[in-house]
Design a protein around this motif. Structure first.
Motif, PDB file in Angstrom:
ATOM      1  N   LEU A   1       0.700  -1.392   0.019  1.00 52.00           N
ATOM      2  CA  LEU A   1      -0.046   0.236   0.194  1.00 52.00           C
ATOM      3  C   LEU A   1       0.835   1.299   0.061  1.00 52.00           C
ATOM      4  O   LEU A   1       0.430   2.161  -0.514  1.00 52.00           O
ATOM      5  N   THR A   2       1.755   1.222   0.742  1.00 44.59           N
ATOM      6  CA  THR A   2       2.984   2.408   0.795  1.00 44.59           C
ATOM      7  C   THR A   2       3.679   2.423  -0.361  1.00 44.59           C
ATOM      8  O   THR A   2       4.407   3.527  -0.725  1.00 44.59           O
ATOM      9  N   GLY A   3       3.991   1.153  -0.862  1.00 43.65           N
ATOM     10  CA  GLY A   3       4.939   1.060  -1.992  1.00 43.65           C
ATOM     11  C   GLY A   3       6.453   1.194  -1.464  1.00 43.65           C
ATOM     12  O   GLY A   3       7.439   1.333  -2.408  1.00 43.65           O
ATOM     13  N   ASP A   4       6.712   0.924  -0.050  1.00 46.61           N
ATOM     14  CA  ASP A   4       8.021   1.225   0.463  1.00 46.61           C
ATOM     15  C   ASP A   4       8.063   0.722   1.844  1.00 46.61           C
ATOM     16  O   ASP A   4       7.608   1.286   2.664  1.00 46.61           O
ATOM     17  N   PRO A   5       9.164  -0.309   1.854  1.00 40.12           N
ATOM     18  CA  PRO A   5       9.128  -0.767   3.318  1.00 40.12           C
ATOM     19  C   PRO A   5       9.632   0.112   4.499  1.00 40.12           C
ATOM     20  O   PRO A   5       9.493   0.051   5.523  1.00 40.12           O
ATOM     21  N   ARG A   6      10.380   1.238   3.781  1.00 40.36           N
ATOM     22  CA  ARG A   6      10.958   2.252   4.802  1.00 40.36           C
ATOM     23  C   ARG A   6       9.682   3.064   5.409  1.00 40.36           C
ATOM     24  O   ARG A   6       9.904   3.839   6.381  1.00 40.36           O
ATOM     25  N   LYS A   7       8.284   3.056   4.646  1.00 39.13           N
ATOM     26  CA  LYS A   7       7.655   3.855   5.147  1.00 39.13           C
ATOM     27  C   LYS A   7       6.758   3.000   5.823  1.00 39.13           C
ATOM     28  O   LYS A   7       5.507   3.418   6.284  1.00 39.13           O
ATOM     29  N   VAL A   8       6.919   1.944   6.660  1.00 46.23           N
ATOM     30  CA  VAL A   8       6.127   0.996   7.485  1.00 46.23           C
ATOM     31  C   VAL A   8       6.962   0.934   8.741  1.00 46.23           C
ATOM     32  O   VAL A   8       7.988   0.507   8.669  1.00 46.23           O
ATOM     33  N   VAL A   9       6.236   1.060   9.650  1.00 48.51           N
ATOM     34  CA  VAL A   9       6.891   0.803  11.212  1.00 48.51           C
ATOM     35  C   VAL A   9       5.658  -0.295  11.889  1.00 48.51           C
ATOM     36  O   VAL A   9       4.834  -0.072  11.896  1.00 48.51           O
ATOM     37  N   SER A  10       6.507  -1.218  12.518  1.00 52.59           N
ATOM     38  CA  SER A  10       5.716  -2.105  13.470  1.00 52.59           C
ATOM     39  C   SER A  10       5.993  -1.952  14.744  1.00 52.59           C
ATOM     40  O   SER A  10       7.190  -1.800  15.108  1.00 52.59           O
ATOM     41  N   ILE A  11       5.035  -2.318  15.761  1.00 49.53           N
ATOM     42  CA  ILE A  11       5.454  -2.424  17.082  1.00 49.53           C
ATOM     43  C   ILE A  11       5.229  -3.524  17.573  1.00 49.53           C
ATOM     44  O   ILE A  11       5.248  -4.076  18.865  1.00 49.53           O
ATOM     45  N   ALA A  12       4.634  -4.666  16.657  1.00 51.95           N
ATOM     46  CA  ALA A  12       3.908  -5.784  17.111  1.00 51.95           C
ATOM     47  C   ALA A  12       4.451  -7.249  16.505  1.00 51.95           C
ATOM     48  O   ALA A  12       4.169  -8.317  16.833  1.00 51.95           O
ATOM     49  N   ASP A  13       4.984  -6.830  15.430  1.00 48.75           N
ATOM     50  CA  ASP A  13       5.635  -7.871  14.573  1.00 48.75           C
ATOM     51  C   ASP A  13       7.202  -8.183  14.512  1.00 48.75           C
ATOM     52  O   ASP A  13       7.692  -7.399  14.000  1.00 48.75           O
ATOM     53  N   LEU A  14       7.565  -9.328  15.189  1.00 49.81           N
ATOM     54  CA  LEU A  14       8.949  -9.323  15.631  1.00 49.81           C
ATOM     55  C   LEU A  14       9.663  -9.668  14.306  1.00 49.81           C
ATOM     56  O   LEU A  14      11.024  -9.469  14.062  1.00 49.81           O
ATOM     57  N   ASP A  15       8.673 -10.069  13.301  1.00 50.71           N
ATOM     58  CA  ASP A  15       9.281 -10.839  12.074  1.00 50.71           C
ATOM     59  C   ASP A  15       9.470  -9.665  11.293  1.00 50.71           C
ATOM     60  O   ASP A  15       9.821  -9.968   9.827  1.00 50.71           O
ATOM     61  N   ALA A  16       8.812  -8.473  11.454  1.00 54.55           N
ATOM     62  CA  ALA A  16       8.828  -7.279  10.301  1.00 54.55           C
ATOM     63  C   ALA A  16      10.347  -7.151   9.793  1.00 54.55           C
ATOM     64  O   ALA A  16      10.328  -6.648   8.550  1.00 54.55           O
ATOM     65  N   PRO A  17      11.368  -6.983  10.457  1.00 57.65           N
ATOM     66  CA  PRO A  17      12.719  -6.816   9.536  1.00 57.65           C
ATOM     67  C   PRO A  17      12.898  -7.644   8.685  1.00 57.65           C
ATOM     68  O   PRO A  17      13.698  -7.222   7.761  1.00 57.65           O
ATOM     69  N   GLN A  18      12.542  -8.822   8.614  1.00 61.83           N
ATOM     70  CA  GLN A  18      12.572  -9.613   7.706  1.00 61.83           C
ATOM     71  C   GLN A  18      12.110  -9.275   6.122  1.00 61.83           C
ATOM     72  O   GLN A  18      12.558  -9.826   4.964  1.00 61.83           O
ATOM     73  N   ARG A  19      10.997  -8.476   6.075  1.00 63.83           N
ATOM     74  CA  ARG A  19      10.504  -7.626   5.208  1.00 63.83           C
ATOM     75  C   ARG A  19      11.113  -6.416   4.728  1.00 63.83           C
ATOM     76  O   ARG A  19      10.487  -5.560   4.001  1.00 63.83           O
ATOM     77  N   GLY A  20      12.148  -5.995   5.568  1.00 61.44           N
ATOM     78  CA  GLY A  20      12.796  -4.620   5.307  1.00 61.44           C
ATOM     79  C   GLY A  20      11.918  -3.461   6.170  1.00 61.44           C
ATOM     80  O   GLY A  20      12.206  -2.221   6.020  1.00 61.44           O
ATOM     81  N   VAL A  21      11.264  -3.836   7.286  1.00 64.26           N
ATOM     82  CA  VAL A  21      10.435  -2.904   8.025  1.00 64.26           C
ATOM     83  C   VAL A  21      10.802  -2.863   9.274  1.00 64.26           C
ATOM     84  O   VAL A  21      11.244  -3.724  10.099  1.00 64.26           O
ATOM     85  N   ARG A  22      10.900  -1.593   9.765  1.00 66.02           N
ATOM     86  CA  ARG A  22      11.465  -1.320  10.883  1.00 66.02           C
ATOM     87  C   ARG A  22      10.534  -1.806  12.145  1.00 66.02           C
ATOM     88  O   ARG A  22       9.311  -1.742  11.996  1.00 66.02           O
ATOM     89  N   PHE A  23      11.189  -2.544  13.088  1.00 63.48           N
ATOM     90  CA  PHE A  23      10.378  -2.744  14.217  1.00 63.48           C
ATOM     91  C   PHE A  23      10.846  -1.881  15.360  1.00 63.48           C
ATOM     92  O   PHE A  23      12.053  -1.915  15.835  1.00 63.48           O
ATOM     93  N   SER A  24       9.863  -1.264  16.281  1.00 62.96           N
ATOM     94  CA  SER A  24      10.339  -0.108  16.832  1.00 62.96           C
ATOM     95  C   SER A  24       9.960  -0.642  18.377  1.00 62.96           C
ATOM     96  O   SER A  24       8.676  -1.099  18.653  1.00 62.96           O
ATOM     97  N   GLY A  25      10.946  -0.939  19.334  1.00 64.27           N
ATOM     98  CA  GLY A  25      10.634  -1.310  20.598  1.00 64.27           C
ATOM     99  C   GLY A  25      11.596  -0.416  21.526  1.00 64.27           C
ATOM    100  O   GLY A  25      10.969  -0.739  22.789  1.00 64.27           O
TER     101      GLY A  25
END
Length: 297
Positions: free
Chosen positions: A219-243
């Motif tokens: 939906l955003t077209g860019d993994p750098r424009k997505v942040v997760s606080i709940a999915d520990l596997d998010a970095p495997q898709r290039g998405v930042r996990f914020s903890g």
């Protein structure tokens, strides 16, 4: 004093109400007589033994980060607060009759203890992930799992900054999201297309960990424009996990300002007694929350 503790990682049943020694306020800290403690997903994630680097655990361990109450000890070097003040803030082992806070603020006029206890970590998290995802005024932010505490804060803070918000939640919470100024849709089959019909998405936040990272990136077209606080596997898709938490004092100051100006209100969906902490954790983990859950001491 009574507190909630656990001696092994596991389900809610590992939580025990025990008698413990009272904590004392060291330098730069205050102690409060706890009137209410916030129940956050990070609490049950820690109890389950999930690897959260910002919150190392040594067993047996207490539970809880957020609380509101009355100051009854002021540590060395602390200024601007006195015994008897009503405060809310963040510390450790807050599921207890007394707790030490490392960051705090006076409660705004008219705020009760139960509602106040729900703000500290929630507002800090909301401010942090809005900053990390890089969304700007005039842009559009998609919030997946928007009806809980962090989602409620994100929607209101983003709207106050001139950001357009789209929220997903269960069918029962659609009016709740709209009441906070969001364009709302459910997260069942076809949700991605319904979001597209609501307009472009410049950035997205995953607050529920419901396996939607791939869709948010699409939906955003860019993994750098997505942040997760709940999915520990998010970095495997290039998405930042914020903890890792940012500045809690700054977050509390902004919370006080927003609450005082009527721009932030997170309702308490349900309150529990200290002895019912296990039920609070089970309900929090089940999701579908509207606002916050708190323990009333």
């Amino acid at each position: 004093m009574r507190k909630i503790s656990f001696a092994e990682f596991g389900g809610p049943e590992v939580l025990q109400l025990v008698e413990a020694e009272e904590p004392y306020a060291g330098p730069g800290r205050i102690r409060i007589a706890v009137r209410a403690a916030g129940v956050n997903p990070v609490d049950w994630r820690i109890r389950e033994g999930q690897v959260l680097g910002a919150h190392p655990v040594q067993l047996p361990a207490g539970v809880g980060l957020d609380a509101a109450g009355v100051v009854d000890q002021v540590g060395e070097g602390v200024v601007g607060v006195e015994v008897g003040d009503r405060v809310f803030g963040e510390g450790s082992d807050t599921y207890a009759e007394f707790a030490v806070l490392a960051a705090w603020a006076r409660m705004p006029e008219g705020l009760d203890f139960a509602e106040a206890a729900g703000y500290p970590s929630v507002v800090e998290t909301a401010l942090r992930i809005i900053r990390e995802v890089g969304v700007r005024p005039g842009q559009s932010l998609l919030v997946s799992g928007a009806s809980g505490g962090v989602g409620s804060a994100v929607l209101q803070i983003a709207r106050a900054r001139g950001i357009r918000v789209i929220g997903t939640a269960g069918a029962a919470n659609q009016d709740y999201l709209r009441g906070m100024g969001a364009l709302a849709t459910t997260y069942d089959e076809g949700w991605v297309e319904r979001v597209r019909q609501l307009g472009p998405v410049d950035a997205a936040l995953d607050l529920a960990g419901s396996g939607v990272i791939r869709e948010l990136v699409d939906l955003t077209g860019d993994p750098r424009k997505v942040v997760s606080i709940a999915d520990l596997d998010a970095p495997q898709r290039g998405v930042r996990f914020s903890g890792a938490a940012g500045s809690v004092p700054d977050a509390l100051a902004e919370a006080v300002d927003l609450i005082t100006r009527g721009r932030l209100h997170i309702p308490v969906e349900k309150s529990y007694s200290l002895a019912d902490a296990a039920a609070a954790h089970a309900d929090s983990r089940a999701g579908h929350t509207r606002g916050r859950r708190v323990l009333v001491i």
